[in-house]
Design a protein around this motif. Sequence first.
Motif, PDB file in Angstrom:
ATOM      1  N   ILE A 148      24.053   0.929  14.748  1.00  0.00           N
ATOM      2  CA  ILE A 148      24.011  -0.415  15.313  1.00  0.00           C
ATOM      3  C   ILE A 148      24.920  -1.385  14.375  1.00  0.00           C
ATOM      4  N   LEU A 149      25.365  -2.197  14.872  1.00  0.00           N
ATOM      5  CA  LEU A 149      26.267  -3.552  14.108  1.00  0.00           C
ATOM      6  C   LEU A 149      25.721  -4.685  14.916  1.00  0.00           C
ATOM      7  N   THR A 150      25.427  -5.594  14.148  1.00  0.00           N
ATOM      8  CA  THR A 150      25.225  -6.984  14.609  1.00  0.00           C
ATOM      9  C   THR A 150      25.644  -7.915  13.498  1.00  0.00           C
ATOM     10  N   GLY A 151      25.639  -9.196  13.780  1.00  0.00           N
ATOM     11  CA  GLY A 151      25.664 -10.157  12.948  1.00  0.00           C
ATOM     12  C   GLY A 151      25.651 -11.609  13.207  1.00  0.00           C
ATOM     13  N   ASP A 152      25.891 -12.651  12.470  1.00  0.00           N
ATOM     14  CA  ASP A 152      25.668 -13.934  12.672  1.00  0.00           C
ATOM     15  C   ASP A 152      26.844 -14.969  12.070  1.00  0.00           C
ATOM     16  N   ARG A 153      27.025 -15.951  12.442  1.00  0.00           N
ATOM     17  CA  ARG A 153      28.171 -16.873  12.047  1.00  0.00           C
ATOM     18  C   ARG A 153      27.307 -17.426  10.515  1.00  0.00           C
ATOM     19  N   PRO A 154      27.857 -17.646   9.418  1.00  0.00           N
ATOM     20  CA  PRO A 154      27.463 -18.355   8.473  1.00  0.00           C
ATOM     21  C   PRO A 154      27.715 -20.017   8.673  1.00  0.00           C
ATOM     22  N   ILE A 201      24.851  -5.022   9.248  1.00  0.00           N
ATOM     23  CA  ILE A 201      24.559  -6.229   9.507  1.00  0.00           C
ATOM     24  C   ILE A 201      25.663  -7.079   8.869  1.00  0.00           C
ATOM     25  N   MET A 202      26.607  -7.937   9.690  1.00  0.00           N
ATOM     26  CA  MET A 202      27.510  -8.528   9.045  1.00  0.00           C
ATOM     27  C   MET A 202      27.477 -10.060   9.216  1.00  0.00           C
ATOM     28  N   ILE A 203      27.872 -10.795   8.086  1.00  0.00           N
ATOM     29  CA  ILE A 203      27.978 -12.293   7.815  1.00  0.00           C
ATOM     30  C   ILE A 203      29.063 -12.394   8.234  1.00  0.00           C
ATOM     31  N   ALA A 204      29.489 -13.064   9.770  1.00  0.00           N
ATOM     32  CA  ALA A 204      30.566 -13.085  10.138  1.00  0.00           C
ATOM     33  C   ALA A 204      31.500 -14.663   9.769  1.00  0.00           C
ATOM     34  N   ASP A 205      31.736 -14.453   8.477  1.00  0.00           N
ATOM     35  CA  ASP A 205      32.603 -15.880   8.000  1.00  0.00           C
ATOM     36  C   ASP A 205      33.822 -16.015   8.559  1.00  0.00           C
ATOM     37  N   THR A 244      40.648 -16.041  20.725  1.00  0.00           N
ATOM     38  CA  THR A 244      40.663 -14.397  20.288  1.00  0.00           C
ATOM     39  C   THR A 244      39.500 -14.038  19.611  1.00  0.00           C
ATOM     40  N   TYR A 245      38.400 -14.871  19.371  1.00  0.00           N
ATOM     41  CA  TYR A 245      37.408 -14.137  18.589  1.00  0.00           C
ATOM     42  C   TYR A 245      36.942 -13.111  19.108  1.00  0.00           C
ATOM     43  N   PRO A 246      36.660 -13.009  20.515  1.00  0.00           N
ATOM     44  CA  PRO A 246      35.854 -12.055  21.025  1.00  0.00           C
ATOM     45  C   PRO A 246      37.000 -10.671  20.851  1.00  0.00           C
ATOM     46  N   SER A 251      38.567 -10.123  17.841  1.00  0.00           N
ATOM     47  CA  SER A 251      37.885  -9.625  16.680  1.00  0.00           C
ATOM     48  C   SER A 251      36.547  -9.295  16.682  1.00  0.00           C
ATOM     49  N   GLN A 252      35.794  -9.645  17.627  1.00  0.00           N
ATOM     50  CA  GLN A 252      34.409  -9.103  17.633  1.00  0.00           C
ATOM     51  C   GLN A 252      34.291  -7.808  18.051  1.00  0.00           C
ATOM     52  N   THR A 253      35.273  -7.366  18.635  1.00  0.00           N
ATOM     53  CA  THR A 253      35.392  -6.020  19.174  1.00  0.00           C
ATOM     54  C   THR A 253      36.124  -5.090  18.026  1.00  0.00           C
ATOM     55  N   ALA A 254      36.505  -5.636  17.146  1.00  0.00           N
ATOM     56  CA  ALA A 254      36.795  -4.817  16.166  1.00  0.00           C
ATOM     57  C   ALA A 254      35.585  -4.745  15.198  1.00  0.00           C
ATOM     58  N   ASP A 255      34.845  -5.760  14.983  1.00  0.00           N
ATOM     59  CA  ASP A 255      33.735  -5.682  14.167  1.00  0.00           C
ATOM     60  C   ASP A 255      33.090  -4.445  14.534  1.00  0.00           C
ATOM     61  N   ILE A 256      32.760  -4.475  15.897  1.00  0.00           N
ATOM     62  CA  ILE A 256      31.735  -3.380  16.504  1.00  0.00           C
ATOM     63  C   ILE A 256      32.351  -1.956  16.589  1.00  0.00           C
ATOM     64  N   THR A 257      33.596  -1.942  16.734  1.00  0.00           N
ATOM     65  CA  THR A 257      34.276  -0.554  16.774  1.00  0.00           C
ATOM     66  C   THR A 257      34.646  -0.041  15.545  1.00  0.00           C
ATOM     67  N   THR A 270      25.206   0.370  19.633  1.00  0.00           N
ATOM     68  CA  THR A 270      24.080  -0.686  19.887  1.00  0.00           C
ATOM     69  C   THR A 270      24.090  -1.616  19.317  1.00  0.00           C
ATOM     70  N   VAL A 271      24.435  -2.842  20.003  1.00  0.00           N
ATOM     71  CA  VAL A 271      24.679  -4.196  19.436  1.00  0.00           C
ATOM     72  C   VAL A 271      23.395  -5.175  19.930  1.00  0.00           C
ATOM     73  N   PRO A 272      22.363  -5.447  18.994  1.00  0.00           N
ATOM     74  CA  PRO A 272      21.333  -6.275  19.419  1.00  0.00           C
ATOM     75  C   PRO A 272      21.796  -7.573  19.081  1.00  0.00           C
ATOM     76  N   VAL A 273      21.605  -8.325  20.197  1.00  0.00           N
ATOM     77  CA  VAL A 273      22.272  -9.637  20.311  1.00  0.00           C
ATOM     78  C   VAL A 273      21.445 -10.570  21.194  1.00  0.00           C
ATOM     79  N   GLY A 274      21.744 -11.884  21.408  1.00  0.00           N
ATOM     80  CA  GLY A 274      21.241 -12.895  22.219  1.00  0.00           C
ATOM     81  C   GLY A 274      22.082 -12.745  23.483  1.00  0.00           C
ATOM     82  N   ASP A 306      23.789 -15.014  24.969  1.00  0.00           N
ATOM     83  CA  ASP A 306      24.954 -15.704  25.013  1.00  0.00           C
ATOM     84  C   ASP A 306      26.260 -14.625  24.480  1.00  0.00           C
ATOM     85  N   GLN A 307      25.648 -13.415  23.856  1.00  0.00           N
ATOM     86  CA  GLN A 307      26.729 -12.608  23.218  1.00  0.00           C
ATOM     87  C   GLN A 307      27.114 -11.424  24.302  1.00  0.00           C
ATOM     88  N   LEU A 308      26.553 -11.453  25.589  1.00  0.00           N
ATOM     89  CA  LEU A 308      26.730 -10.497  26.675  1.00  0.00           C
ATOM     90  C   LEU A 308      28.373 -10.505  27.095  1.00  0.00           C
TER      91      LEU A 308
HETATM   92  N1  TRP Z   1      29.267 -14.078  17.924  1.00  0.00           N
HETATM   93  C1  TRP Z   1      28.136 -13.723  17.010  1.00  0.00           C
HETATM   94  C2  TRP Z   1      27.293 -14.934  17.065  1.00  0.00           C
HETATM   95  O1  TRP Z   1      27.752 -15.986  17.197  1.00  0.00           O
HETATM   96  C3  TRP Z   1      28.170 -13.266  15.583  1.00  0.00           C
HETATM   97  C4  TRP Z   1      29.308 -11.770  15.580  1.00  0.00           C
HETATM   98  C5  TRP Z   1      30.292 -11.664  15.241  1.00  0.00           C
HETATM   99  C6  TRP Z   1      28.621 -10.696  16.225  1.00  0.00           C
HETATM  100  N2  TRP Z   1      30.605 -10.440  15.273  1.00  0.00           N
HETATM  101  C7  TRP Z   1      29.723  -9.556  15.893  1.00  0.00           C
HETATM  102  C8  TRP Z   1      27.232 -10.118  16.682  1.00  0.00           C
HETATM  103  C9  TRP Z   1      29.709  -8.123  16.275  1.00  0.00           C
HETATM  104  C10 TRP Z   1      27.245  -8.822  17.144  1.00  0.00           C
HETATM  105  C11 TRP Z   1      28.478  -8.132  16.788  1.00  0.00           C
HETATM  106  O2  TRP Z   1      26.128 -14.904  16.895  1.00  0.00           O
END
Ligand code: TRP
Length: 347
Positions: free
Chosen positions: A5-11, A41-45, A132-134, A136-142, A148-152, A154-156
């Motif tokens: 699993i990888l997931t995260g939130d913007r601080p 679990i990533m804090i997406a600063d 281009t943040y999507p 970078s988000q692909t980089a986060d996940i891969t 498995t990415v548990p998200v809300g 809006d992240q689909l």
């Molecule tokens: N974009 C997500 C949000 O706003 C935060 C996020 C960044 C994220 N990188 C991610 C979520 C990777 C899941 C996987 O909540």
Amino acid sequence: MKNIILTGDRPTGKLHIGHYVGSLRRRVELQNSGKYEKIYIMIADAQALTDNFDNPDKVRANITEVALDYLACGIDPKKSTIFIQSQIEQLTELTFYYMNLVTLSRLQRNPTVKAEMQLRNFETSLPMGFLTYPVSQTADITAFMADTVPVGEDQLPMIEQAREIVRSFNNLYGETLVEPKAVLPESKACLRLPGTDGMAKMSKSLGNCIYLSDSADEIKRKVMSMYTDPNHIKVTDPGDTKNNPTFIYLEAFSKPEHFAAYAPEYASLEEMKAHYERGGLGDMKVKKLLNAVMQDTIAPIRERREELAKDLPAVWDMLKKGSDEARAVAQDTLTRVKKAMKIDYFN
Ligand code: TRP
């Protein structure tokens, strides 16, 4: 093979009860299920800076807040790796290579990015980092081989974008990356919790959030002044429960034991809803129950949070350890990516 699993939130602020039902509660369950090999679990600063580049103090301060929210909700650093995005420089390098696999028009079609652009007045002057943040988000996940990415909800579009980049990378350079899938919240009420004012989404700027750190008084004040059904004027009037945030919150948070303890005249939420819909049930009574439910839900989280906040160096120490561990994993992926792309000249 077990899943990752990888997931995260913007601080950009403290986390609120929308984050809780939309994703945090699920993450804790998944963490404790023992079904996952690794949970990151990533804090997406770095992502937060794409639209807060002029406010680094805000992003920095909220790293602590989000970390406290995570720990208070039950994310356990012994089971999950919590880390800070900007400290994993491999993610930036991966992003650079993935940029080749996406077109401008594809990025401009992303509905979540579109909506966010409107909200931020970025339509006339759009920072490239934001667009281009999507990627970078692909980089986060891969980088973490997450499937498995548990998200809300809006992240689909982000997950869809990631899947496309992965497919095109694997086609071009050989099977290297894992195609992720999103895991959404369990119920419709949890998908997108409305604000206390009835607006579609909780958002800090609208001032319509209940935070996981709110005091008992704040919770009560917010619940008691919540928007309900504007056409339910007299108690005897029939009321609407579908677009009524008080009932949507009850849907998301109440458990059978809450009815036994605080509203024993109803066997279930369904019975209470039926009463409201036929008329004869006042908003005050609904709000009293909701307040009790919210107090029960948030109090243990708030208390743990206050305890943890007494030792911030320990929180930062945990974040450093998590980031060091995450960096090693991301480096491993980057090495494989460069090999697949035939840019591993000196190995
Ligand atoms: N974009 C997500 C949000 O706003 C935060 C996020 C960044 C994220 N990188 C991610 C979520 C990777 C899941 C996987 O909540």
